[in-house]
Design a protein around this motif. Structure first.
Motif, PDB file in Angstrom:
ATOM      1  N   SER A 170       0.825  -1.215   0.000  1.00 28.66           N
ATOM      2  CA  SER A 170       0.000   0.000   0.000  1.00 28.66           C
ATOM      3  C   SER A 170       0.853   1.256   0.000  1.00 28.66           C
ATOM      4  O   SER A 170       0.548   2.232  -0.681  1.00 28.66           O
ATOM      5  CB  SER A 170      -0.926   0.004   1.227  1.00 28.66           C
ATOM      6  OG  SER A 170      -1.832  -1.070   1.181  1.00 28.66           O
ATOM      7  N   ALA A 171       1.931   1.232   0.770  1.00 32.37           N
ATOM      8  CA  ALA A 171       2.801   2.404   0.872  1.00 32.37           C
ATOM      9  C   ALA A 171       3.470   2.719  -0.458  1.00 32.37           C
ATOM     10  O   ALA A 171       3.847   3.864  -0.706  1.00 32.37           O
ATOM     11  CB  ALA A 171       3.872   2.175   1.941  1.00 32.37           C
ATOM     12  N   THR A 222       3.827   4.847   9.465  1.00 29.93           N
ATOM     13  CA  THR A 222       2.469   4.350   9.665  1.00 29.93           C
ATOM     14  C   THR A 222       1.457   5.296   9.033  1.00 29.93           C
ATOM     15  O   THR A 222       0.492   4.864   8.390  1.00 29.93           O
ATOM     16  CB  THR A 222       2.166   4.187  11.166  1.00 29.93           C
ATOM     17  OG1 THR A 222       3.069   3.230  11.732  1.00 29.93           O
ATOM     18  CG2 THR A 222       0.737   3.712  11.392  1.00 29.93           C
ATOM     19  N   VAL A 223       1.671   6.598   9.201  1.00 26.68           N
ATOM     20  CA  VAL A 223       0.788   7.591   8.580  1.00 26.68           C
ATOM     21  C   VAL A 223       0.861   7.489   7.060  1.00 26.68           C
ATOM     22  O   VAL A 223      -0.160   7.481   6.366  1.00 26.68           O
ATOM     23  CB  VAL A 223       1.173   9.014   9.033  1.00 26.68           C
ATOM     24  CG1 VAL A 223       0.305  10.052   8.308  1.00 26.68           C
ATOM     25  CG2 VAL A 223       1.009   9.163  10.533  1.00 26.68           C
ATOM     26  N   SER A 224       2.073   7.400   6.539  1.00 22.64           N
ATOM     27  CA  SER A 224       2.262   7.291   5.098  1.00 22.64           C
ATOM     28  C   SER A 224       1.581   6.046   4.544  1.00 22.64           C
ATOM     29  O   SER A 224       0.906   6.092   3.509  1.00 22.64           O
ATOM     30  CB  SER A 224       3.759   7.265   4.772  1.00 22.64           C
ATOM     31  OG  SER A 224       3.974   7.147   3.382  1.00 22.64           O
ATOM     32  N   HIS A 225       1.739   4.922   5.233  1.00 20.97           N
ATOM     33  CA  HIS A 225       1.115   3.666   4.804  1.00 20.97           C
ATOM     34  C   HIS A 225      -0.405   3.801   4.812  1.00 20.97           C
ATOM     35  O   HIS A 225      -1.082   3.338   3.886  1.00 20.97           O
ATOM     36  CB  HIS A 225       1.532   2.528   5.722  1.00 20.97           C
ATOM     37  CG  HIS A 225       2.968   2.141   5.562  1.00 20.97           C
ATOM     38  ND1 HIS A 225       3.558   1.128   6.309  1.00 20.97           N
ATOM     39  CD2 HIS A 225       3.946   2.615   4.756  1.00 20.97           C
ATOM     40  CE1 HIS A 225       4.831   1.018   5.955  1.00 20.97           C
ATOM     41  NE2 HIS A 225       5.086   1.909   5.041  1.00 20.97           N
ATOM     42  N   GLY A 226      -0.942   4.400   5.878  1.00 20.78           N
ATOM     43  CA  GLY A 226      -2.392   4.559   5.988  1.00 20.78           C
ATOM     44  C   GLY A 226      -2.957   5.423   4.880  1.00 20.78           C
ATOM     45  O   GLY A 226      -3.996   5.095   4.281  1.00 20.78           O
ATOM     46  N   CYS A 227      -2.280   6.522   4.579  1.00 17.33           N
ATOM     47  CA  CYS A 227      -2.730   7.418   3.503  1.00 17.33           C
ATOM     48  C   CYS A 227      -2.658   6.720   2.150  1.00 17.33           C
ATOM     49  O   CYS A 227      -3.574   6.826   1.323  1.00 17.33           O
ATOM     50  CB  CYS A 227      -1.880   8.688   3.487  1.00 17.33           C
ATOM     51  SG  CYS A 227      -2.124   9.775   4.913  1.00 17.33           S
ATOM     52  N   ALA A 228      -1.561   5.996   1.921  1.00 14.57           N
ATOM     53  CA  ALA A 228      -1.382   5.297   0.646  1.00 14.57           C
ATOM     54  C   ALA A 228      -2.455   4.221   0.462  1.00 14.57           C
ATOM     55  O   ALA A 228      -2.995   4.039  -0.635  1.00 14.57           O
ATOM     56  CB  ALA A 228       0.006   4.680   0.571  1.00 14.57           C
ATOM     57  N   LYS A 229      -2.766   3.509   1.541  1.00 11.99           N
ATOM     58  CA  LYS A 229      -3.779   2.452   1.476  1.00 11.99           C
ATOM     59  C   LYS A 229      -5.142   3.045   1.124  1.00 11.99           C
ATOM     60  O   LYS A 229      -5.895   2.475   0.309  1.00 11.99           O
ATOM     61  CB  LYS A 229      -3.846   1.717   2.815  1.00 11.99           C
ATOM     62  CG  LYS A 229      -4.759   0.505   2.815  1.00 11.99           C
ATOM     63  CD  LYS A 229      -4.656  -0.257   4.125  1.00 11.99           C
ATOM     64  CE  LYS A 229      -5.526  -1.512   4.098  1.00 11.99           C
ATOM     65  NZ  LYS A 229      -5.412  -2.291   5.360  1.00 11.99           N
ATOM     66  N   LEU A 230      -5.468   4.191   1.723  1.00  8.36           N
ATOM     67  CA  LEU A 230      -6.750   4.830   1.448  1.00  8.36           C
ATOM     68  C   LEU A 230      -6.799   5.361   0.014  1.00  8.36           C
ATOM     69  O   LEU A 230      -7.816   5.228  -0.681  1.00  8.36           O
ATOM     70  CB  LEU A 230      -6.995   5.964   2.441  1.00  8.36           C
ATOM     71  CG  LEU A 230      -8.351   6.683   2.326  1.00  8.36           C
ATOM     72  CD1 LEU A 230      -9.496   5.690   2.538  1.00  8.36           C
ATOM     73  CD2 LEU A 230      -8.440   7.819   3.338  1.00  8.36           C
ATOM     74  N   GLU A 231      -5.702   5.969  -0.447  1.00  9.67           N
ATOM     75  CA  GLU A 231      -5.657   6.492  -1.812  1.00  9.67           C
ATOM     76  C   GLU A 231      -5.800   5.378  -2.836  1.00  9.67           C
ATOM     77  O   GLU A 231      -6.361   5.576  -3.915  1.00  9.67           O
ATOM     78  CB  GLU A 231      -4.348   7.257  -2.027  1.00  9.67           C
ATOM     79  CG  GLU A 231      -4.309   8.591  -1.294  1.00  9.67           C
ATOM     80  CD  GLU A 231      -2.971   9.299  -1.411  1.00  9.67           C
ATOM     81  OE1 GLU A 231      -1.936   8.582  -1.460  1.00  9.67           O
ATOM     82  OE2 GLU A 231      -2.958  10.537  -1.469  1.00  9.67           O
ATOM     83  N   GLU A 232      -5.303   4.203  -2.497  1.00 11.10           N
ATOM     84  CA  GLU A 232      -5.439   3.041  -3.375  1.00 11.10           C
ATOM     85  C   GLU A 232      -6.895   2.580  -3.422  1.00 11.10           C
ATOM     86  O   GLU A 232      -7.378   2.097  -4.458  1.00 11.10           O
ATOM     87  CB  GLU A 232      -4.544   1.907  -2.867  1.00 11.10           C
ATOM     88  CG  GLU A 232      -4.489   0.694  -3.772  1.00 11.10           C
ATOM     89  CD  GLU A 232      -3.581  -0.398  -3.228  1.00 11.10           C
ATOM     90  OE1 GLU A 232      -3.252  -1.317  -3.985  1.00 11.10           O
ATOM     91  OE2 GLU A 232      -3.199  -0.314  -2.044  1.00 11.10           O
TER      92      GLU A 232
END
Length: 353
Positions: free
Chosen positions: A11-12, A316-326
């Motif tokens: 995701s990231a 963790t923030v970056s991963h969470g944002c990337a997962k949502l954008e995906e």
């Protein structure tokens, strides 16, 4: 747990973030790009461990995500893992305590590339450092690559074992240097272009000469300048940059708390729940929404957003944002919800269009 780490890693790396190679980061870039070489390649001589270090906000995480995406072009799914060093080593420690370390190591043998961000978080943690040493040896035996990201050189980190310091020094340590004026000018133009914000060469030079901060701080400046330009229906010309540098912020500052409050109200959860360690989907989704909106609509850094949401680290923030954008392209209802939340703030803060 490894499956979850791999999923977050994918995701990231889902979003594309062009990396600008500059004189100050060229050596670190070249060193990190060693992991692109296949296992067993003669192009890489010596130990396959690389450590990239430099001050916070200098672009280290951006660099390794770029290198990881380049590496994934030749690897099968699941052969590369990008993770936070503390979380990764904590998983290994738990496996050790549960007498499952052999099974954990067997799973790791399938990896060709391991990238660990936040190496600094292992300071004064001899137990976690020992787990990392074992993995480095494991990867070395298999001919894989290990890329470590740190804010300081190994010898400067507090409470780092001599064995781990020596192992890092036995590889390649590369400093990612602070950008000079010319490079800050190129970065300003680069960040402005990413946001489709017209900026003149003179304006970029003015910003570079008067804002000697990190690339991360320069990104925040571009975000604020974009807000000013949108409100005035103008471009980022020299006049606008001078007014910005003089402190003429024409838009109110939005805080992480304000964003979190609106997200919590929309999803029917509490701010305390967003900050909690809960991994229930009813909390995780709104938390990721709040993180993404905070990144888009405030001047806060990933570190500041992470601290607000329960002392989480920036990866963790970056991963969470990337997962949502995906997820968003296939979730029209969720996109509408996010747009509704944005609409509660001044229109000039909506930077998603």
């Amino acid at each position: 747990m490894l499956a979850a780490l791999l999923a977050r890693s994918q995701s990231a790396l889902a979003s594309q973030e062009p990396f600008l190679v500059l004189p100050e980061n060229h050596f670190a870039y070249t060193a990190a790009m060693r992991i692109v070489e296949p296992m067993g390649s003669m192009a890489v001589q010596g130990p396959r461990i690389t450590l990239v270090y430099g001050p916070k906000g200098g672009g280290k995480s951006h660099l390794v995500r770029h290198v990881a995406r380049e590496t994934l072009k030749r690897l099968a799914r699941g052969k590369l893992l990008l993770a936070n060093a503390h979380e990764f080593c904590q998983w290994l420690l738990e496996a050790h305590d549960q007498k499952a370390v052999v099974e954990a190591h067997e799973k790791l043998r399938s990896l060709e590339v391991l990238i660990l961000d936040g190496f600094d978080e292992l300071q004064d943690r001899a137990d976690l450092q020992q787990q990392l040493l074992c993995v480095i040896d494991l990867m070395a035996d298999a001919g894989g690559h290990v890329l470590i990201v740190s804010e300081k050189a190994p010898g400067e980190l507090r409470g780092l074992s001599t064995r781990l310091v020596n192992r890092c020094h036995g590889g390649l340590c590369a400093l990612l240097k602070w950008p000079g004026t010319d490079s800050r000018k190129q970065l300003a133009l680069h960040f402005a272009h990413q946001k489709h914000l017209p900026m003149s060469e003179a304006a970029a030079l003015e910003l570079a000469e008067n804002l000697a901060g990190s690339p991360a701080q320069l990104i925040i400046a571009i975000q604020q300048i974009e807000l000013m330009a949108r409100r005035e229906h103008s471009t980022a010309d020299l006049s606008l940059i001078k007014r910005y540098l003089q402190g003429e912020l024409l838009v109110p500052t939005i805080t992480i708390h304000q964003v979190a409050l609106q997200v919590a109200e929309e999803f029917g959860v509490t701010i305390e729940a967003l900050k909690s360690k809960s991994r229930h989907q009813s909390v995780v989704l709104p938390r990721h929404c709040a993180m993404l909106l905070a990144r888009q609509m405030t001047a806060a850094t990933l570190e500041e957003i992470g601290r607000f949401f329960g002392d989480r680290n920036h990866t963790t923030v970056s991963h969470g944002c990337a997962k949502l954008e995906e997820l968003l392209p296939g979730a029209p209802t969720l996109r509408q919800v996010l747009q509704k939340i944005r609409g509660r703030f001044p229109a000039s803060h909506n930077r998603t269009g």
